[in-house]
Design an enzyme around this catalytic site. Structure first.
Site, PDB file in Angstrom:
ATOM      1  N   ASP A   9       1.002  -1.157   0.027  1.00  0.00           N
ATOM      2  CA  ASP A   9       0.004   0.183  -0.089  1.00  0.00           C
ATOM      3  C   ASP A   9       1.047   1.360  -0.154  1.00  0.00           C
ATOM      4  O   ASP A   9       2.004   1.196   0.150  1.00  0.00           O
ATOM      5  CB  ASP A   9      -0.883  -0.130   1.100  1.00  0.00           C
ATOM      6  CG  ASP A   9      -1.582   1.332   1.634  1.00  0.00           C
ATOM      7  OD1 ASP A   9      -2.251   1.835   0.787  1.00  0.00           O
ATOM      8  OD2 ASP A   9      -1.282   1.747   2.601  1.00  0.00           O
ATOM      9  N   ASP A  11      -0.102   5.200   0.963  1.00  0.00           N
ATOM     10  CA  ASP A  11      -0.269   6.092   1.950  1.00  0.00           C
ATOM     11  C   ASP A  11      -0.544   5.468   3.451  1.00  0.00           C
ATOM     12  O   ASP A  11      -1.365   4.644   3.644  1.00  0.00           O
ATOM     13  CB  ASP A  11      -1.963   6.926   1.672  1.00  0.00           C
ATOM     14  CG  ASP A  11      -1.464   7.587   0.522  1.00  0.00           C
ATOM     15  OD1 ASP A  11      -2.382   7.517  -0.593  1.00  0.00           O
ATOM     16  OD2 ASP A  11      -0.589   8.487   0.144  1.00  0.00           O
TER      17      ASP A  11
HETATM   18  C1  XBP Z   1      -5.277   6.277   0.879  1.00  0.00           C
HETATM   19  C2  XBP Z   1      -6.567   7.015   0.125  1.00  0.00           C
HETATM   20  C3  XBP Z   1      -6.227   8.040  -0.743  1.00  0.00           C
HETATM   21  C4  XBP Z   1      -5.583   9.229  -0.197  1.00  0.00           C
HETATM   22  C5  XBP Z   1      -5.630  10.595  -0.878  1.00  0.00           C
HETATM   23  O1  XBP Z   1      -4.816   5.372  -0.405  1.00  0.00           O
HETATM   24  O2  XBP Z   1      -7.451   6.765   0.626  1.00  0.00           O
HETATM   25  O3  XBP Z   1      -7.675   8.413  -1.059  1.00  0.00           O
HETATM   26  O4  XBP Z   1      -5.938   9.336   1.081  1.00  0.00           O
HETATM   27  O5  XBP Z   1      -5.441  10.197  -2.018  1.00  0.00           O
HETATM   28  P1  XBP Z   1      -3.932   4.035   0.119  1.00  0.00           P
HETATM   29  P2  XBP Z   1      -6.289  10.788  -3.443  1.00  0.00           P
HETATM   30  O6  XBP Z   1      -3.791   4.043   1.757  1.00  0.00           O
HETATM   31  O7  XBP Z   1      -4.475   2.986  -0.361  1.00  0.00           O
HETATM   32  O8  XBP Z   1      -2.475   4.588  -0.442  1.00  0.00           O
HETATM   33  O9  XBP Z   1      -6.816  12.160  -3.138  1.00  0.00           O
HETATM   34  O10 XBP Z   1      -5.389  10.747  -4.883  1.00  0.00           O
HETATM   35  O11 XBP Z   1      -7.343   9.780  -3.407  1.00  0.00           O
HETATM   36 MG    MG Z   2      -3.072   3.241   3.483  1.00  0.00          MG
END
Ligand code: XBP
Ligand code: MG
Length: 252
Positions: A9, A11
């Site tokens: 993953d 973020d």
């Molecule tokens: C985390 C999310 C994303 C980010 C914001 O993604 O849910 O929506 O918070 O990015 P992950 P965007 O943990 O799956 O990496 O505004 O581009 O969606």
């Molecule tokens: Mg994440």
């Protein structure tokens, strides 16, 4: 024995990025003169909705429903989110974000071991590219063989779609891989795709329920034990993940 591929993953897992996302959302709202401000407690609640466009729409539905009557609301949200993404990638490009503890060591150990590397994330592809460039430097495109991201799938996490896409692009079946995630939504998505999963809890996911995870740790470096901070850190983390994966084999 170690997994054929690790699927990360982004973020909260590769890097603690959500405060930068939150700042970018707030800056885009301010530029648009909306008077909206997402503070940390509200953002933590909004993170239950994955995907920035989906998160903005959820906020409108719950806190500013009158905006929904606006003609072309979906295009308007998409434009607002596009601006947010431009602001976020500029922030990341300034180099303010680093990789979480143990991540770079594990990536290097995986490369040395011939373990394939992939990404499965809800965030938008430009966000991934700017983060990888800022943290891995010039050769970043050669690190992750597969990057499955954002709108490449119809249903975002906790739906399994983005992990299923990464598996298809790797040409591998779930039992030969392992996912690394930070959130309950991410765990549900990875498990839904049949993947054994290790959780590294992040700032915004502390306290979430992680039933079904092979292990729940504060960060990957914890898995290296006494090798933390030494040149053995990466191999030790990979070895620990291999042991968990073998143990968890019966889980799938
Ligand atoms: C985390 C999310 C994303 C980010 C914001 O993604 O849910 O929506 O918070 O990015 P992950 P965007 O943990 O799956 O990496 O505004 O581009 O969606
Ligand atoms: Mg994440």
């Amino acid at each position: 024995m170690t997994p054929e591929a690790l699927i990360f993953d982004v973020d909260g897992t590769l890097s603690e990025t959500e405060e930068a996302h939150r700042a970018a959302f707030n800056r885009a709202f301010a530029e648009a003169g909306l008077g909206w401000g997402w503070d940390q407690p509200l953002y933590r609640r909004l993170l239950e909705v994955t995907g920035g466009k989906e998160r903005i729409r959820h906020f409108i539905e719950t806190s500013a429903p009158h905006v929904l009557a606006q003609p072309g609301i979906d295009a308007w949200i998409a434009d607002l989110h596009k601006r947010k993404t431009a602001l976020y990638t500029a922030m990341v490009g300034d180099g303010g974000l680093g990789l979480r503890p143990g991540v770079l060591a594990l990536i290097k150990a995986a490369q040395a071991n011939g373990t394939r590397l992939a990404i499965a994330t809800t965030t938008s592809l430009p966000n991934v590219e700017s983060l990888l460039a800022a943290t891995l430097g010039a050769g970043w495109q050669g690190v992750f063989e597969v990057i499955a991201a954002g709108d490449q799938v119809a249903r975002k996490k906790p739906a399994p779609d983005v992990f299923a896409l990464a598996l298809r692009q790797l040409g591998l079946a779930p039992p030969s891989c392992l996912a690394i995630e930070d959130s309950a939504n991410g765990l549900a998505a990875a498990r839904g795709a049949g993947l054994a999963t290790v959780i590294t809890v992040s700032a915004y996911t502390a306290g979430e329920a992680f039933d079904g995870a092979l292990a729940v740790v504060d960060d990957l470096a914890v898995l290296s034990g006494r090798a933390r901070g030494t040149e053995r850190e990466g191999p030790a983390i990979l070895e620990a993940i291999g042991k968990l994966w073998q143990l968890g084999g019966s889980q799938n």
